[in-house]
Design an enzyme around this catalytic site. Structure first.
Site, PDB file in Angstrom:
ATOM      1  CE  LYS A 264      -3.268   5.405  -1.460  1.00  0.00           C
ATOM      2  NZ  LYS A 264      -4.263   6.127  -2.278  1.00  0.00           N
TER       3      LYS A 264
ATOM      4  CE1 TYR B 159      -3.524   2.724   0.760  1.00  0.00           C
ATOM      5  CE2 TYR B 159      -2.082   3.344   2.576  1.00  0.00           C
ATOM      6  CZ  TYR B 159      -3.156   3.610   1.752  1.00  0.00           C
ATOM      7  OH  TYR B 159      -3.865   4.776   1.926  1.00  0.00           O
TER       8      TYR B 159
END
Length: 328
Positions: free
Chosen positions: A157, A153
């Site tokens: 990002k 994740y």
């Protein structure tokens, strides 16, 4: 009337963005896979002065995005569709995480480029980009703290931030990136694509159900941000004229750990059946917190330079959250 597009609008941060935008009378288009908002949100938002249009679709579907921009005059975008994956999902479907978090964002920017007329894009980055560096620096600064993301994740990002800013520049789109801190508050729930829910939601659930919350004996430093403050910060980025920077930390800028008991006391004032205590020696706490070691606090000087600052101290945030729960 020009509209603000929010992809992933039925998610936790998405719902709070919709609420904030509608509360100030904006025309908002929410795009995502959901056919409808949660019933409580739909009822609450219908009372707000803005106009909301729901469009069902997938950010990986270029034709659906093209049709979306053709049907609506969109001039500001929050491309917030994402999978907030935990380790198990990372291991099982890494491609899906990259598809939604990064490729879906690029597809949205491509559609915005082709449609024209978009004045500002607020890219959804995250505190997760700091990764391992968060444990080596007392203050996490956009310019000087290295980004060493640990989770997939966090990797996506950071890619969203860098690729989004690069492509926006190439395509004539005005973009800024929000490094969003750990968030809690109204409308948080299990959406099926958010694998780690906040301990504050677990505390709120215990309070709502009249159960005792057993907290860890020690909670390591962590700079949570109340979601209403986050939404205000995101709107500040949307409106910032000629910002001096392109990447902004949006967080509380303070360690919440010393305030936990005071926060629980505020929850108990609004929900009198709630009880809490710290775990005894050798006892497993019922509420778990994500960090097993202290981490740095995000510096928010850049965001303050835009005129934004968190409005809620920790105890005040819990009081507001508890009032929202009681009213719901």
């Amino acid at each position: 009337m020009a509209s603000v597009l929010v992809t992933g609008g039925a998610g936790f941060v998405g719902l709070n963005l919709l609420e904030a935008l509608l509360g100030r009378g904006e025309s908002v288009v929410a795009f995502g896979r959901e056919e409808a908002l949660p019933p409580a949100a739909a009822t609450a938002f219908a009372r707000l002065p803005g106009q909301l249009t729901l469009v069902q679709g997938d950010v990986m579907d270029a034709s659906a995005l093209k049709a979306l921009f053709a049907a609506h005059r969109i001039d500001r975008i929050f491309p917030f569709a994402a999978i907030t994956a935990g380790p198990a999902r990372e291991a099982s479907v890494p491609g899906a995480i990259i598809d939604v978090n990064l490729k879906g964002l690029i597809a949205t920017l491509e559609a915005a480029r082709d449609a024209g007329g978009v004045k500002r894009v607020v890219l959804p980055s995250s505190a997760a980009v700091y990764g391992e560096a968060a444990y080596d620096h007392a203050l996490l600064d956009e310019a000087t703290t290295p980004c060493v993301p640990i989770s997939l994740y966090g990797v996506t990002k950071y890619a969203v931030e860098r690729a989004g800013l690069r492509l926006a520049g190439q395509w004539g789109l005005d973009a800024v990136a929000a490094r969003i801190g750990a968030t809690f508050g109204p409308w948080e729930r299990d959406t099926g694509v958010r694998d780690t829910l906040s301990p504050h939601l677990a505390i709120a659930t215990a309070a709502r159900e009249g159960r005792e919350a057993v907290l860890p004996a020690t909670v390591h430093g962590y700079d949570w941000v109340y979601v209403r403050d986050l939404a205000a910060g995101l709107l500040a980025l949307m409106e910032a004229e000629a910002p001096a920077h392109r990447v902004f930390n949006l967080a509380s800028g303070r360690d919440w750990a010393p305030h936990l008991d005071g926060c629980c006391a505020e929850m108990a004032r609004a929900l009198p059946g709630f009880r809490w205590r710290r775990a005894a020696a050798g006892e497993t706490p019922g509420i778990t917190f994500p960090e097993i070691r202290p981490r740095g606090v995000m510096h928010i000087g850049r965001a303050r330079g835009l005129g934004w600052a968190p409005r809620f101290a920790p105890e005040a945030a819990y009081a507001d959250y508890a009032a929202w729960i009681a009213a719901a």
